[in-house]
Write a protein that holds these residues in place. Structure first.
Motif, PDB file in Angstrom:
ATOM      1  N   ALA A  25      -8.113  16.879  -2.972  1.00  0.00           N
ATOM      2  CA  ALA A  25      -7.063  17.797  -2.514  1.00  0.00           C
ATOM      3  C   ALA A  25      -6.969  17.824  -0.990  1.00  0.00           C
ATOM      4  O   ALA A  25      -5.870  17.770  -0.416  1.00  0.00           O
ATOM      5  CB  ALA A  25      -7.313  19.193  -3.063  1.00  0.00           C
ATOM      6  N   ALA A  26      -8.101  17.916  -0.315  1.00  0.00           N
ATOM      7  CA  ALA A  26      -8.079  17.958   1.151  1.00  0.00           C
ATOM      8  C   ALA A  26      -7.561  16.645   1.723  1.00  0.00           C
ATOM      9  O   ALA A  26      -6.835  16.640   2.720  1.00  0.00           O
ATOM     10  CB  ALA A  26      -9.479  18.263   1.683  1.00  0.00           C
ATOM     11  N   ARG A  27      -7.944  15.554   1.094  1.00  0.00           N
ATOM     12  CA  ARG A  27      -7.459  14.263   1.575  1.00  0.00           C
ATOM     13  C   ARG A  27      -5.954  14.138   1.402  1.00  0.00           C
ATOM     14  O   ARG A  27      -5.271  13.565   2.252  1.00  0.00           O
ATOM     15  CB  ARG A  27      -8.182  13.146   0.831  1.00  0.00           C
ATOM     16  N   LEU A  40      -3.651   9.344  -6.389  1.00  0.00           N
ATOM     17  CA  LEU A  40      -3.317   8.214  -5.526  1.00  0.00           C
ATOM     18  C   LEU A  40      -4.450   7.968  -4.529  1.00  0.00           C
ATOM     19  O   LEU A  40      -4.816   6.807  -4.270  1.00  0.00           O
ATOM     20  CB  LEU A  40      -2.009   8.462  -4.771  1.00  0.00           C
ATOM     21  N   ALA A  41      -5.018   9.032  -3.971  1.00  0.00           N
ATOM     22  CA  ALA A  41      -6.131   8.872  -3.028  1.00  0.00           C
ATOM     23  C   ALA A  41      -7.304   8.180  -3.700  1.00  0.00           C
ATOM     24  O   ALA A  41      -7.959   7.306  -3.110  1.00  0.00           O
ATOM     25  CB  ALA A  41      -6.544  10.231  -2.470  1.00  0.00           C
ATOM     26  N   MET A  42      -7.563   8.551  -4.923  1.00  0.00           N
ATOM     27  CA  MET A  42      -8.629   7.896  -5.677  1.00  0.00           C
ATOM     28  C   MET A  42      -8.300   6.419  -5.893  1.00  0.00           C
ATOM     29  O   MET A  42      -9.164   5.538  -5.738  1.00  0.00           O
ATOM     30  CB  MET A  42      -8.806   8.599  -7.025  1.00  0.00           C
ATOM     31  N   ALA A  43      -7.049   6.135  -6.242  1.00  0.00           N
ATOM     32  CA  ALA A  43      -6.624   4.757  -6.468  1.00  0.00           C
ATOM     33  C   ALA A  43      -6.707   3.927  -5.188  1.00  0.00           C
ATOM     34  O   ALA A  43      -7.061   2.745  -5.229  1.00  0.00           O
ATOM     35  CB  ALA A  43      -5.195   4.742  -7.017  1.00  0.00           C
ATOM     36  N   GLN A  44      -6.414   4.539  -4.059  1.00  0.00           N
ATOM     37  CA  GLN A  44      -6.519   3.826  -2.781  1.00  0.00           C
ATOM     38  C   GLN A  44      -7.945   3.340  -2.554  1.00  0.00           C
ATOM     39  O   GLN A  44      -8.163   2.212  -2.086  1.00  0.00           O
ATOM     40  CB  GLN A  44      -6.088   4.749  -1.635  1.00  0.00           C
ATOM     41  N   ASP A  45      -8.915   4.174  -2.879  1.00  0.00           N
ATOM     42  CA  ASP A  45     -10.312   3.800  -2.671  1.00  0.00           C
ATOM     43  C   ASP A  45     -10.714   2.589  -3.501  1.00  0.00           C
ATOM     44  O   ASP A  45     -11.655   1.867  -3.151  1.00  0.00           O
ATOM     45  CB  ASP A  45     -11.227   4.976  -3.022  1.00  0.00           C
ATOM     46  N   TYR A  88      -1.149   1.892  -9.677  1.00  0.00           N
ATOM     47  CA  TYR A  88      -1.082   3.310 -10.043  1.00  0.00           C
ATOM     48  C   TYR A  88       0.290   3.888  -9.709  1.00  0.00           C
ATOM     49  O   TYR A  88       0.910   4.556 -10.544  1.00  0.00           O
ATOM     50  CB  TYR A  88      -2.182   4.095  -9.333  1.00  0.00           C
ATOM     51  N   SER A  89       0.774   3.636  -8.517  1.00  0.00           N
ATOM     52  CA  SER A  89       2.072   4.189  -8.112  1.00  0.00           C
ATOM     53  C   SER A  89       3.194   3.671  -8.997  1.00  0.00           C
ATOM     54  O   SER A  89       4.085   4.426  -9.399  1.00  0.00           O
ATOM     55  CB  SER A  89       2.351   3.855  -6.642  1.00  0.00           C
ATOM     56  N   GLU A  96       0.845  -1.186   0.000  1.00  0.00           N
ATOM     57  CA  GLU A  96       0.000   0.000   0.000  1.00  0.00           C
ATOM     58  C   GLU A  96       0.888   1.246   0.000  1.00  0.00           C
ATOM     59  O   GLU A  96       1.904   1.291   0.675  1.00  0.00           O
ATOM     60  CB  GLU A  96      -0.937  -0.014   1.212  1.00  0.00           C
ATOM     61  N   TRP A  97       0.470   2.247  -0.776  1.00  0.00           N
ATOM     62  CA  TRP A  97       1.298   3.433  -1.003  1.00  0.00           C
ATOM     63  C   TRP A  97       0.679   4.652  -0.338  1.00  0.00           C
ATOM     64  O   TRP A  97      -0.534   4.846  -0.364  1.00  0.00           O
ATOM     65  CB  TRP A  97       1.459   3.679  -2.501  1.00  0.00           C
TER      66      TRP A  97
END
Length: 222
Positions: free
Chosen positions: A166-168, A109-114, A121-122, A51-52
């Motif tokens: 952005a906030a995340r 990346l935050a989107m990919a984490q979800d 992605y990374s 996990e990134w």
């Protein structure tokens, strides 16, 4: 190798789940690509996901590095290229100067984490920058890379246009700095152990074996 700081351990102790390894990275750091090679070899065929997490080495307004300055060519000649040759990882110093900022890439990346796609992605972003010479600060490039990693291109574009993540991303940076005391990348968290830089394969293997046999709840929110 070190262990988690007390504040990080307490921040991560909420819940236990499937063992995993967490990599704090910046997509303009070549050692993040090299360290993943060692990490993947250490994991082998175990069902342990990577996990990134985001950490900007030079967040706005800190100037990013320039290829024409002496630092980048020197560190690549003396450290990056020799280590990459040892590991058999194709890599080259990107010609883009100044180097791109990575905040936009980390929003995706935050989107990919979800969607459970943070690893592909990374890796796609790292390889695009260090093997293809792509400008990973360009939103158009990032949307294309996100699609190649399995994300929906239209959703990725809409997320960037609206600043949905952005906030995340800002919270992810705060977490890395304050909760995890991250100061450099790559930083690899395996259970309660922390490795900085490209770790020795044997040490990483032992840590992963320990993680597999005695998973720790401290890993839960890394």
């Amino acid at each position: 190798m070190t262990t988690l700081p007390e504040t990080a351990a307490s921040a991560q102790a909420d819940s236990a789940r499937k063992p995993h390894v967490t990599v704090y990275s910046d997509y303009v750091c070549p050692f993040c690509l090299l360290a993943e090679s060692v990490l993947s070899e250490a994991i082998g065929d175990r069902d342990i996901p990577i996990e990134w997490r985001a950490f900007e080495l030079r967040p706005e307004p800190v100037p990013t590095l320039r290829v024409e300055d002496g630092y980048l060519p020197a560190i690549w000649k003396n450290a990056v290229y020799p280590r990459a040759e040892q590991l058999g990882v194709p890599i080259r110093l990107p010609a883009i100067s100044p180097q791109p900022r990575t905040a936009t890439a980390f929003e995706l990346l935050a989107m990919a984490q979800d969607k459970g796609l943070d690893h592909p992605y990374s890796m796609r972003v790292l390889r695009a920058f260090f093997q293809d010479g792509s400008d990973i600060g360009d939103p158009d490039v990032l949307v294309k890379l996100a699609a190649e990693a399995g994300l929906d291109a239209q959703e990725a574009r809409a997320a960037l246009d609206s600043g949905a993540y952005a906030a995340r991303h800002r919270e992810a940076l705060r977490h890395a700095r304050e909760d995890m005391a991250i100061t450099s990348v790559p930083t690899i968290v395996v259970g309660e152990r922390i490795f900085r830089g490209t770790p020795p394969l044997d040490e990483l293997r032992r840590a992963i074996e320990d993680l597999e046999t005695t998973p720790s709840p401290q890993q839960a929110n890394a």
